[in-house]
Design an enzyme around this catalytic site. Structure first.
Site, mmCIF file in Angstrom:
data_model
loop_
_atom_site.group_PDB
_atom_site.id
_atom_site.type_symbol
_atom_site.label_atom_id
_atom_site.label_comp_id
_atom_site.label_asym_id
_atom_site.label_seq_id
_atom_site.Cartn_x
_atom_site.Cartn_y
_atom_site.Cartn_z
ATOM 1 C CB THR A 174 -22.631 -24.035 -16.985
ATOM 2 O OG1 THR A 174 -23.668 -23.339 -17.725
ATOM 3 C CG2 THR A 174 -21.615 -24.804 -17.728
ATOM 4 C CE LYS A 194 -23.309 -22.396 -21.437
ATOM 5 N NZ LYS A 194 -23.574 -21.744 -20.070
ATOM 6 C CE LYS A 223 -18.660 -22.311 -14.565
ATOM 7 N NZ LYS A 223 -19.992 -22.423 -14.539
#
Lengths: 293, 293
Positions: free
Chosen positions: B98, B173, B241
């Site tokens: 990701t 995502k 993150k």
């Protein structure tokens, strides 16, 4: 147990189908509502009209209130021509509105002095749940009384939970509303981000809704947002009222809820824009507006 | 189609089980990882070791990267002894990390100059999803290539969605992470409110999780919170993150997300307190702390 004589106060969006389900379960029903015309269906189905809460309570074993806010319940139970006027020891009041847990506890004490038991039993599931007798019912107050009321609750709901002492049904409902509003925020910011980024929203929903991001709000309201359908399953105005109750009680117990506070402010944008009668999924529109030039 | 020769870079929590599932589906596998010992199981199961991304890419038809952050992927694909060093036209890179959608698009352009196709295919479902080959895979890039890769994806996942052009897998995502984090907030503030009000949390969960408040986070992580289990299903550090990536991209597209910004700040309290390796459900602890004297 259908020999309970029930008086029902409030024949609104929720009360009306709840009354019809009680009649369908063969309970004898007296009904009172601020606006008599709202009770027309219920009267047609066999209920008897009463001119005031006091009149409704007169020959009842159980009084059910299902109205909007704390002052409404207070007026019905303790006000002029209220239930307390004609109440006799042994009467059971069930308040199925969503109101202040603290005020609920106060009213329970006042009624107890007359030998009247107050059970708080707010519901979740909305109009559809009420119509299908599939409401989730969160009950607080005397446990034995809640047990005894099971047939009454089962005529209107499915998932009936005893949550604890007086007010604990209301507190559980407020916890439920905290959880719900964040799942509304989940679909609002998730789909607004996706839309502003140029994703196809149906594809996004297909990719996300079955996994870790899945929620009942996303499943039920996501397709409505995509279709531009902001008709209420649950109205912004009512959600704002519930979140006000949440933050009032949270302050009472010294539990800050920064997330609820933020979402409430964002939701209140809809009210300010005259969209208080939209469904809560309209929070999507507020987030999208933040990104408009 | 198991005649694809695959090189897999990254044998961490996610990469390791994904490699094992590719081997179980009879793909020929070369593996490289920053720390060779992490690949021990995969080598034992039949994979061949490569000393660098360039060496791994040399005889591969497909390169898969599954690492932590944007700079890691950039280094593997375009850095010294990177994939680009030995890449030949027709090579397909699949990045299942990701990372930044914007950087993904840039890398895709750079690789395209060498005739290499980059597909972004980040996953949802965590370690358990990886182990059970049940990952949700969100793919972006050339549609025909994604079609061709179906047997590769099906060896590792279940819900495989083509999301659009390069970077659109990553954006999907990120939308997924927006949705997830609000459902984490839902259980954190909902259960913190309930606990501070003195409710029994198991009862609260029983009353709420099946109804409008229901979410996969509440169902899967609610019982962990109640049990005081803050072990990671998904780590706070990694969620932070991902939310940084969300807010960076949201700024890029001019879509403010005040809810995500707030939850990220609250989640960062855990990092500040040395709990970055807790599971995201530890957000509950942060909310509870706000109410401590």
């Amino acid at each position: 147990m259908s020999d309970f004589r029930i008086a029902f106060i409030g024949a609104g969006i929720m009360g009306r189908p709840m009354c019809l389900n009680l009649l369908a379960a063969n309970f004898k029903l007296v009904v009172h509502s601020r606006t008599k015309s709202k009770a027309a269906d219920v009267l047609k189905a066999g209920a008897v009209w009463a001119d005031s809460p006091a009149a409704a309570a007169k020959n009842a074993d159980v009084i059910i209130t299902c109205v909007t806010d704390t002052p409404d319940v207070k007026k019905i139970l303790l006000g002029e021509s209220g239930v307390i006027d004609s109440a006799r020891p042994g009467l059971i009041c069930i308040d199925m509105s969503t109101i202040s847990p603290f005020e609920t506890q106060q009213m329970a004490k006042t009624l107890a002095q007359k030998g009247v038991v107050l059970i708080d039993a707010p519901v979740s599931g909305g109009q559809v749940g009420a119509e299908q007798a599939k409401l989730s019912i969160m009950a607080g107050g005397d446990k034995e009384t809640v047990e005894k009321l099971k047939p009454v609750f089962e005529a209107m709901g499915k998932n009936i939970t005893y949550c604890g002492t007086s007010g604990f049904g209301q507190i559980t409902k407020l916890a439920n509303q905290v959880m719900v509003i964040h799942t509304i925020m989940s679909l609002a910011e998730g789909l607004a981000f996706a839309d502003s980024a140029g994703l196809d929203l149906n594809t996004t929903l297909a990719a996300t809704s079955a996994g870790a991001a899945g929620s009942n709000s996303l499943k039920n309201l996501g397709p409505k947002v995509i279709a531009g359908d902001f008709a209420p399953a649950f109205m912004v105005d009512l959600q704002l009222k519930d979140l006000r109750l949440v933050l009032e009680y949270a302050e009472e117990i010294n539990q800050p809820l920064p997330g609820v506070a933020l979402v409430k402010e964002l939701l209140s944008v809809l009210k300010a824009q005259g969209c208080g009668r939209d469904g809560t999924q309209a929070l999507y529109k507020v987030i999208k507006q933040l990104g408009k030039k």
